[in-house]
Design an enzyme around this catalytic site. Structure first.
Site, PDB file in Angstrom:
ATOM      1  N   GLY A 151     -15.774   2.237 -15.279  1.00  0.00           N
ATOM      2  CA  GLY A 151     -14.939   1.190 -15.097  1.00  0.00           C
ATOM      3  C   GLY A 151     -14.456   0.262 -14.053  1.00  0.00           C
ATOM      4  O   GLY A 151     -13.615   0.458 -13.602  1.00  0.00           O
ATOM      5  N   THR A 152     -15.747  -0.411 -13.758  1.00  0.00           N
ATOM      6  CA  THR A 152     -15.075  -1.936 -13.592  1.00  0.00           C
ATOM      7  C   THR A 152     -15.885  -3.037 -13.547  1.00  0.00           C
ATOM      8  O   THR A 152     -16.558  -3.347 -14.496  1.00  0.00           O
ATOM      9  CB  THR A 152     -16.224  -1.421 -11.631  1.00  0.00           C
ATOM     10  OG1 THR A 152     -16.260  -2.664 -11.162  1.00  0.00           O
ATOM     11  CG2 THR A 152     -17.685  -0.422 -12.493  1.00  0.00           C
ATOM     12  N   TYR A 168       0.884  -1.519   0.077  1.00  0.00           N
ATOM     13  CA  TYR A 168      -0.007  -0.096  -0.080  1.00  0.00           C
ATOM     14  C   TYR A 168       0.789   1.094  -0.122  1.00  0.00           C
ATOM     15  O   TYR A 168       0.051   2.520  -0.898  1.00  0.00           O
ATOM     16  CB  TYR A 168      -0.980   0.229   0.999  1.00  0.00           C
ATOM     17  CG  TYR A 168      -2.180  -0.797   0.964  1.00  0.00           C
ATOM     18  CD1 TYR A 168      -2.728  -0.368  -0.071  1.00  0.00           C
ATOM     19  CD2 TYR A 168      -1.899  -2.058   1.476  1.00  0.00           C
ATOM     20  CE1 TYR A 168      -3.650  -2.154  -0.673  1.00  0.00           C
ATOM     21  CE2 TYR A 168      -3.677  -3.159   1.491  1.00  0.00           C
ATOM     22  CZ  TYR A 168      -4.350  -3.060   0.254  1.00  0.00           C
ATOM     23  OH  TYR A 168      -4.679  -3.844  -0.757  1.00  0.00           O
ATOM     24  N   ASP A 193      -7.832   5.305  -4.322  1.00  0.00           N
ATOM     25  CA  ASP A 193      -7.289   6.941  -3.993  1.00  0.00           C
ATOM     26  C   ASP A 193      -7.924   7.904  -3.942  1.00  0.00           C
ATOM     27  O   ASP A 193      -9.310   7.929  -4.405  1.00  0.00           O
ATOM     28  CB  ASP A 193      -6.774   7.236  -5.270  1.00  0.00           C
ATOM     29  CG  ASP A 193      -7.382   6.640  -7.260  1.00  0.00           C
ATOM     30  OD1 ASP A 193      -8.546   7.554  -7.071  1.00  0.00           O
ATOM     31  OD2 ASP A 193      -7.369   6.348  -7.749  1.00  0.00           O
ATOM     32  N   HIS A 226     -13.819   1.088  -0.401  1.00  0.00           N
ATOM     33  CA  HIS A 226     -13.062   0.221  -0.118  1.00  0.00           C
ATOM     34  C   HIS A 226     -11.703   0.410   0.969  1.00  0.00           C
ATOM     35  O   HIS A 226     -10.509   0.389   0.986  1.00  0.00           O
ATOM     36  CB  HIS A 226     -12.152  -0.777  -1.435  1.00  0.00           C
ATOM     37  CG  HIS A 226     -13.384  -1.489  -1.971  1.00  0.00           C
ATOM     38  ND1 HIS A 226     -12.928  -2.116  -2.816  1.00  0.00           N
ATOM     39  CD2 HIS A 226     -14.310  -2.274  -1.665  1.00  0.00           C
ATOM     40  CE1 HIS A 226     -14.546  -3.140  -3.251  1.00  0.00           C
ATOM     41  NE2 HIS A 226     -15.365  -2.984  -2.221  1.00  0.00           N
ATOM     42  N   GLN A 232     -15.187   2.278  -5.830  1.00  0.00           N
ATOM     43  CA  GLN A 232     -14.707   1.195  -5.065  1.00  0.00           C
ATOM     44  C   GLN A 232     -12.904   1.976  -5.082  1.00  0.00           C
ATOM     45  O   GLN A 232     -12.066   0.231  -4.434  1.00  0.00           O
ATOM     46  CB  GLN A 232     -14.180  -0.398  -5.786  1.00  0.00           C
ATOM     47  CG  GLN A 232     -15.866  -0.154  -6.319  1.00  0.00           C
ATOM     48  CD  GLN A 232     -15.832  -1.456  -7.438  1.00  0.00           C
ATOM     49  OE1 GLN A 232     -15.832  -2.612  -7.303  1.00  0.00           O
ATOM     50  NE2 GLN A 232     -16.694  -0.746  -8.537  1.00  0.00           N
ATOM     51  N   ASN A 233     -11.981   3.041  -5.039  1.00  0.00           N
ATOM     52  CA  ASN A 233     -11.291   2.903  -5.363  1.00  0.00           C
ATOM     53  C   ASN A 233     -10.345   3.785  -4.241  1.00  0.00           C
ATOM     54  O   ASN A 233     -11.355   4.217  -3.295  1.00  0.00           O
ATOM     55  CB  ASN A 233     -10.949   4.237  -6.593  1.00  0.00           C
ATOM     56  CG  ASN A 233     -10.935   3.769  -8.047  1.00  0.00           C
ATOM     57  OD1 ASN A 233     -11.609   2.611  -8.090  1.00  0.00           O
ATOM     58  ND2 ASN A 233     -11.945   4.186  -8.558  1.00  0.00           N
TER      59      ASN A 233
HETATM   60  N1  APR Z   1     -11.308   3.646 -19.187  1.00  0.00           N
HETATM   61  C1  APR Z   1     -12.889   3.514 -18.375  1.00  0.00           C
HETATM   62  N2  APR Z   1     -12.455   2.086 -17.850  1.00  0.00           N
HETATM   63  C2  APR Z   1     -11.348   1.138 -18.095  1.00  0.00           C
HETATM   64  C3  APR Z   1     -10.696   1.349 -18.988  1.00  0.00           C
HETATM   65  C4  APR Z   1     -10.372   2.973 -19.575  1.00  0.00           C
HETATM   66  N3  APR Z   1      -9.707   4.080 -19.331  1.00  0.00           N
HETATM   67  N4  APR Z   1      -9.782   0.697 -18.416  1.00  0.00           N
HETATM   68  C5  APR Z   1     -10.086   0.079 -18.241  1.00  0.00           C
HETATM   69  N5  APR Z   1     -10.919  -0.407 -17.854  1.00  0.00           N
HETATM   70  C6  APR Z   1     -12.106  -1.051 -17.555  1.00  0.00           C
HETATM   71  C7  APR Z   1     -11.521  -2.569 -17.183  1.00  0.00           C
HETATM   72  O1  APR Z   1     -11.983  -2.604 -19.290  1.00  0.00           O
HETATM   73  C8  APR Z   1     -12.412  -3.148 -16.481  1.00  0.00           C
HETATM   74  O2  APR Z   1     -13.318  -2.914 -16.368  1.00  0.00           O
HETATM   75  O3  APR Z   1     -11.447  -0.452 -15.420  1.00  0.00           O
HETATM   76  C9  APR Z   1     -12.506  -2.075 -15.334  1.00  0.00           C
HETATM   77  C10 APR Z   1     -11.325  -2.403 -14.106  1.00  0.00           C
HETATM   78  O4  APR Z   1     -11.721  -3.354 -13.118  1.00  0.00           O
HETATM   79  P1  APR Z   1     -10.762  -4.048 -12.581  1.00  0.00           P
HETATM   80  O5  APR Z   1      -9.548  -4.392 -12.529  1.00  0.00           O
HETATM   81  O6  APR Z   1     -11.467  -5.158 -11.316  1.00  0.00           O
HETATM   82  O7  APR Z   1     -11.207  -3.180 -11.283  1.00  0.00           O
HETATM   83  P2  APR Z   1     -11.993  -3.080  -9.762  1.00  0.00           P
HETATM   84  O8  APR Z   1     -13.642  -3.014 -10.265  1.00  0.00           O
HETATM   85  O9  APR Z   1     -12.125  -1.544  -9.741  1.00  0.00           O
HETATM   86  O10 APR Z   1     -12.125  -4.217  -8.991  1.00  0.00           O
HETATM   87  C11 APR Z   1     -12.357  -4.076  -8.211  1.00  0.00           C
HETATM   88  O11 APR Z   1     -11.206  -5.634  -6.501  1.00  0.00           O
HETATM   89  O12 APR Z   1      -9.503  -5.902  -6.132  1.00  0.00           O
HETATM   90  C12 APR Z   1     -10.487  -5.228  -5.522  1.00  0.00           C
HETATM   91  O13 APR Z   1     -10.271  -3.865  -3.917  1.00  0.00           O
HETATM   92  C13 APR Z   1     -10.160  -3.627  -4.764  1.00  0.00           C
HETATM   93  O14 APR Z   1     -11.560  -1.802  -5.959  1.00  0.00           O
HETATM   94  C14 APR Z   1     -11.469  -3.132  -6.380  1.00  0.00           C
HETATM   95  C15 APR Z   1     -12.203  -4.178  -6.407  1.00  0.00           C
END
Ligand code: APR
Length: 226
Positions: free
Chosen positions: A167-168, A49, A86, A101, A83-84
């Site tokens: 973006g999730t 972290y 940052d 989170h 969920q971020n």
């Molecule tokens: N713009 C929008 N979306 C994007 C971009 C972009 N430039 N680049 C990538 N993505 C998308 C990917 O296609 C994917 O669907 O962002 C998503 C990221 O997914 P994850 O990496 O799984 O992230 P997230 O969904 O935030 O993860 C949830 O998992 O490990 C834990 O605690 C951590 O909060 C996190 C949680």
């Protein structure tokens, strides 16, 4: 309501978790992001972290964070749930962001998941203690731990009149289940350059663009409708 994940910060240079080159390709979740990891090798968790914090401090909010903050200014009832860990939403000017989170800018007591203290700079020194006497740990919800603000997020989702998801991958629960709390037929936009796993309907649309383009265009269109 705006619900964001790692993808909203990807164009600020912060890595996402899943997919090729994702953080979980480089680290094992069970080594750095579980309660067992914290008990077995706390220094590794702290180091992991600390790197995330260093990267976040060096990153700048991008056009998507800025557009979301503008949306909130134009429609003051806008609620942002992320969920971020940052703070790029806040640094773009967003208010009252719910961090499901945790947050890198804080540490928490080992004994109390909401007893946080602010942390200046990037470095947590393992061994520092909370005023309650317990060890300080990253203020991050590890896998397997309860999500303290989930019920707050559900209440917000249940009142949503417009739902924007950015973006999730919607892989991590309970956060991903927030969509189920949104009233049926609420206009919903999923902004993600990749395919989405959600069934698309007349009310649920996929804007298959990177956040900086997709969010900016949607926010500009919504502001024009004022
Ligand atoms: N713009 C929008 N979306 C994007 C971009 C972009 N430039 N680049 C990538 N993505 C998308 C990917 O296609 C994917 O669907 O962002 C998503 C990221 O997914 P994850 O990496 O799984 O992230 P997230 O969904 O935030 O993860 C949830 O998992 O490990 C834990 O605690 C951590 O909060 C996190 C949680």
């Amino acid at each position: 309501m705006v619900f964001t994940g790692a993808g909203v910060s990807a164009e600020s240079g912060l890595g996402t978790f899943r997919g090729s080159d994702g953080l979980w390709d480089k680290y094992r979740i069970e080594d750095v992001c579980t309660h067992e990891a914290w008990l077995n090798n706390p220094q590794l968790c702290v180091d992991f972290y600390n790197i995330r914090r260093k990267e976040a401090l060096a990153a700048q909010p991008n056009e998507a964070h800025k557009a979301i903050a503008e949306l909130q200014q134009a429609f003051p009832n806008t609620q942002i749930i992320t969920q971020n860990i940052d703070d790029l939403h806040e640094r773009a000017g967003a208010q009252n962001v719910v961090h499901l989170h945790g947050e890198l800018t804080k540490l928490r007591s080992e004994n109390d998941d909401l007893a946080t203290v602010p942390l200046k700079g990037w470095e947590q020194h393992y061994g520092d203690r909370h005023p309650d006497g317990s060890l300080l740990r990253p203020y991050v919800v590890f896998f397997g731990e309860a999500v303290p603000y989930f019920s707050v997020a559900c209440e917000i989702a249940a009142k949503a009149e417009l739902f924007i998801v950015v973006g999730t991958s919607l892989n991590v629960y309970p956060a991903a289940s927030l969509l189920q709390y949104v009233p049926k037929n609420t206009p919903t936009y999923l902004i993600d350059p990749a395919e989405v796993s959600i069934h698309l309907t007349d009310h649920i649309k996929h804007i298959q663009e990177p956040a900086t383009k997709g969010v900016r265009e949607l926010v500009d269109a919504l502001k024009k409708s004022l």
